[in-house]
Each structure stands twice: as structure tokens, then as C-alpha cells.
Scaffold this active site. Structure first.
Site: not given
Ligand code: UD1
Length: 458
Positions: A48-49, A146, A151, A335, A427
Site C-alpha cells: 500500500k505504501n 491523527c 504528523r 509499522d 485500509r
Molecule cells: C510513512 C508511512 C507510515 C509509516 C511512516 C514511518 C506511508 C503512506 N505511510 O508515513 O505507514 O508509519 O512512514 O515509517 O508511506 N514529520 C515531521 N514533519 C514532516 C513529516 C514528518 O515532523 O513534514 C515527522 C512525523 O511526525 C514523524 C516522523 O517525522 O514523527 C516520521 O514521519 P514520516 O516518515 O513522514 O511518516 P509518513 O510518511 O507520514
């Protein structure tokens, strides 16, 4: 190419239909009777990701894109809805060979990701970079809080600004505009998976070279980069912390096969171990499962890579306590944290599970405790004292991976558990109840009050 500013969302009767369907699906429950060891072979679907960013990458070209091995899960349907609301044509070819999906973004009349969609799937922010790159503008609803923490998407925005976009915020929407993005030097203060993907998609059509440092190295980033390269993008270093992109003026269509889902594979491996079964997990990519296999072995399970795409897991002996600390890839994935917590409840001794990626990702703990687990949480660390005989209970799924941990716990609990809100599970896991039943689990879906999806066959 057409990219225009949209009519208003009230003109979407299809969205109304989909909302009604969602309401009915939301009523589904799982009924699980624990105690059966899982034996046999279980097949992993596409990730999915990976599929989500690859679908968003279709925005970058006027040509048709064909994606194979797209999983049949709810987030994909949400992304389909999102792309179609912008004017794209998306045909999810479930049932066809390879789950082949075709996407055409020739006419993007409406480069907007509306709140109704973004609120149900935070990965909707993945369209930001490609929309600005292709249409010169994007309006994306700001994701709210969320279940698993704040996030934010500040790093996506900071990167786009550095590439020359102007970002404004109004009425709960972010608007990004740039006639043409320009290549630049980006350093991620924090490693972000979708942030890396979003900016990679922005950079491929930017003017000049973009160097991205401290990038996520997840296999999903590498999968997306492979697809972009097959569309004519010039990318080096995907899968390492530094990615270099030479922007091009146009990308063409492609056919791309999505990687197997390493988290679904990991969940099945834990299912085999926790039920003291003998499972062969097929259609997976062992190279992506190193940290997960290592921790399973540490717990006392026997894990053997059988072929280039299958892994056998067996657990006859007692399982033993193992500490887990979540990290970015290639570390132990956040995850898989909830699923390993379920496993730890069945291991002898004290396991310490530390969540480093997300705040508030222990929503499953209280439900596991209600099933008889002995778990105490202190800040980012949960301490699990095992082994506990779990007893069946009515429990509530709170997010995707928390749901998976409750399914695993229910598979070994004494009696019949009822899992509410399994739409979280839907999901990201394709027909999980059918797959688990195929290897001996006693699990059935209880349908909604409208009766059209009443109890599925056992
Ligand atoms: C993706 C995955 C999710 C997985 C996560 C971590 C998808 C669709 N989802 O989520 O399943 O759990 O990676 O492996 O691929 N952060 C910030 N600022 C930002 C972006 C992120 O502070 O602009 C922080 C987040 O709050 C979190 C950390 O960075 O603490 C990692 O988040 P991130 O890798 O971005 O997660 P997702 O990409 O949302």
C-alpha cells in the site's frame, strides 16, 4: 495538458455515493476464535505504501500509467477518489491479472485535495509535490491530528518553498504555486518517508539539479524512484541518504510493478510465530524484512528464507522476551511495533518496546490489557511481562497496525473475540480474513446493519 481551477465540490454526486458505502462498511466486525496454529502458505499483496506514491506519480505525465500488483485495500480506493476528483481517470483492475490499474492524468481540471478525502488518508499530501510540478499550483487541505500523533507536513512545505514555490494558507487549505520549480539543495531535519517521496516527485520536473540529503531509505522510496526513472526521470541514490535528481521538462507513461508489502509479510510472519504454527509467506521480498526476521529469531522462532520470494516461519518452542526499538529503515519499522507487542505478550520474560518515530502510537495497549496482557507504558516505552494467557474480549481497533495487533492477539486468546471498527484494518490489509482462514484461522467478518455485506463465509 489541462490544469484548471475547479468547480466546487458539491458537484460530485459520486462522492456522496461513496460516503454512503463507507458508512455501511464501517459497521463491519471480525469474530475470531483463538487457538488454531496457522499452517500452510499465505500470499502477500502489493505494498500500500508504495502504491500510494506511485499512483500520485501518475500526475506527473499526460500519458497513461499502468500499475501492477496494486493491493485491494481502502486507502487505494481513497486515492482513486482523490485523483478522480481532480479530473483523472483511474481504473482499478482488481480481478484482472496482476491487479492491473490504469491511470490517466491527461486532463487535471481540479488540482485540489479536499478535506473530506485528506482527513481519511493523510498520505493525500503526497499529491502536493506532483501537482505543483505539473500544474504550477496545488490546493491541499491541511491534515488535522491523527490517531498516532501530530504528523505534520512542515518538511514537505519547507522543501517546496526552497524549490521556489509560494505557499499560502487559508480556510484550512494550503496553496502552493510555482510557475516552474527550480532545483536546489534540500536537507531534511527529520527523516520522513512521504516527505522524501513528495519532494522527489517535485524535483523530477524542476529546472536543474536537486540534491536531497537525510532522505528516507525505505523500500517504498526506492520503488517510487524506479517508477519515476522508467518514466524518464533522472535520479541517483534512491535507497541511500542522498538522492540527486536532474530535472527534466517532461515525463512519459510507464508500466510498473509495485513491491510486495513488507509490513503485511511481517504481520503474517508474526501470525505464524504467535500461533506456534508453520507458515510459508509467499510473494514477499526477504531483503526488505531483515530487521523483522532478526527479531523473530531472537524471540525463538525459526525463520528460513526458502526462495527469493518466500519465507518459512515455525515456532514450536517457548517464545522468549525481546526488546524492540523502532527506527527508520533499515531499522525495525514502527509499522510492526504493535504486532510485535502482541507477540511479546506470549513470550517468557520482560520485553521493552520503544517507539521512536511517532508519539502516541500505543493505542493498542489498553485493548491488549483488556485481553489479559500485562503491559505498562512509560513515555515512549512499553514494558510487557509475559507470557500471559489471553482471554477473548470485545475490543476496538484504533488504527491500521493496532488492528493487526488485536487480530494476532485474538488468534491465541481463549474464546471468541469481537473486533470492532475493522475498517481501520481494511485500509491496508487485502482480504486479511480470507487469507488467514486459508491457513487455519477461525475468523469471520460480520457485516453491516444494512445486511448487504452480512457475515462472510467461514
Ligand atoms: C510513512 C508511512 C507510515 C509509516 C511512516 C514511518 C506511508 C503512506 N505511510 O508515513 O505507514 O508509519 O512512514 O515509517 O508511506 N514529520 C515531521 N514533519 C514532516 C513529516 C514528518 O515532523 O513534514 C515527522 C512525523 O511526525 C514523524 C516522523 O517525522 O514523527 C516520521 O514521519 P514520516 O516518515 O513522514 O511518516 P509518513 O510518511 O507520514
Amino acid at each position: 495538458m489541462t490544469c484548471a481551477i475547479p468547480p466546487d465540490e458539491a458537484s460530485l454526486p459520486r462522492a456522496v455515493t461513496l460516503r454512503v458505502q463507507e458508512k455501511t462498511i464501517d459497521m463491519d466486525k471480525f469474530v475470531i476464535r483463538g487457538g488454531n496454529p496457522l499452517v500452510g502458505s499465505i500470499r502477500v499483496s502489493g505494498a500500500k505504501n508504495s502504491a500510494l506514491p506511485c499512483m500520485a506519480a501518475a500526475i506527473l505525465t499526460e500519458d497513461e500509467v499502468i500499475l501492477e500488483n496494486i493491493p485491494q485495500v481502502r486507502d487505494i480506493e481513497t486515492e482513486q477518489k482523490l485523483l478522480m476528483s481532480m479530473g483523472a481517470q483511474v481504473e482499478l483492475g482488481y480481478g484482472r491479472a496482476q491487479h492491473r490499474t490504469t491511470i490517466s492524468c491527461r486532463h487535471l481540471s481540479d488540482p485540489v485535495a479536499r478535506y473530506e478525502i485528506v482527513k481519511t488518508m493523510r498520505a493525500s499530501s503526497l499529491v502536493l509535490g506532483p501537482l505543483v510540478a505539473r500544474c504550477g499550483m496545488a490546493r491541499v487541505a491541511m491534515p488535522g491530528g491523527c490517531a498516532i500523533g501530530g504528523r505534520p507536513i512542515d518538511l514537505h512545505l519547507k522543501g517546496l518553498e526552497k524549490m521556489g514555490a509560494t505557499i499560502t494558507q487559508e480556510h484550512g487549505y494550503l496553496e502552493a504555486r510555482a510557475e516552474r520549480l527550480r532545483g536546489t539543495h534540500l536537507f531534511f531535519d527529520k527523516i520522513t518517508v512521504t516527505g522524501t517521496e513528495d519532494l522527489l516527485m517535485a524535483a523530477v520536473l524542476a529546472d536543474g539539479e536537486t540534491v536531497m540529503e537525510n532522505c528516507a531509505r525505505e523500500p517504498e522510496v526506492t520503488d517510487l524512484a524506479a517508477m519515476l526513472v522508467s518514466m524518464g526521470a533522472q535520479i541517483e541514490g534512491a535507497g541511500t541518504p542522498t538522492i540527486r535528481v536532474q530535472g527534466v521538462s517532461k515525463l512519459h507513461g510507464t508500466r510498473h510493478r509495485i513491491n510486495p508489502d513488507r509490513i503485511e509479510a511481517g504481520t503474517f510472519l508474526v501470525a505464524g510465530a504467535i500461533t506456534r504454527g508453520d507458515l510459508i509467506v509467499t510473494n514477499c521480498e526477504p531483503a526488505h524484512l531483515g530487521a523483522i526476521m532478526e527479531k523473530l529469531r531472537e524471540s525463538g522462532a525459526r525463520v528460513d528464507v526458502q526462495s527469493e520470494d518466500s519465507i518459512r516461519v515455525r515456532a514450536e518452542e517457548k517464545l522468549s522476551a525481546t526488546d524492540i526499538s523502532t527506527r527508520e529503515y533499515p531499522g525495525f519499522p514502527t509499522d510492526m511495533q504493535a504486532q510485535f507487542m502482541a507477540l511479546s505478550t506470549q513470550a517468557q520474560g520482560v520485553s521493552r518496546i520503544t517507539e521512536n518515530i511517532f508519539e502516541n502510537r500505543f493505542m493498542h495497549v489498553q485493548e491488549l490489557v483488556r485481553m489479559g496482557a500485562n503491559i505498562a507504558v512509560d513515555g515512549r516505552t512499553a514494558t510487557v511481562q509475559g507470557a500471559s494467557q489471553l482471554s477473548a474480549a470485545a475490543v476496538m481497533c484504533s488504527d491500521l497496525r493496532a488492528s493487526a495487533s488485536l487480530v494476532l492477539a485474538a488468534l491465541v486468546a481463549e474464546g471468541e473475540s469481537i473486533l470492532d471498527r475493522v475498517y481501520h484494518m481494511d485500509r491496508g490489509y487485502e482480504r486479511i480474513e480470507e487469507k488467514l482462514r486459508g491457513v487455519g484461522a477461525q475468523i469471520r467478518r460480520m457485516g453491516n446493519v444494512f445486511g448487504s455485506r452480512a457475515t462472510s463465509e467461514e
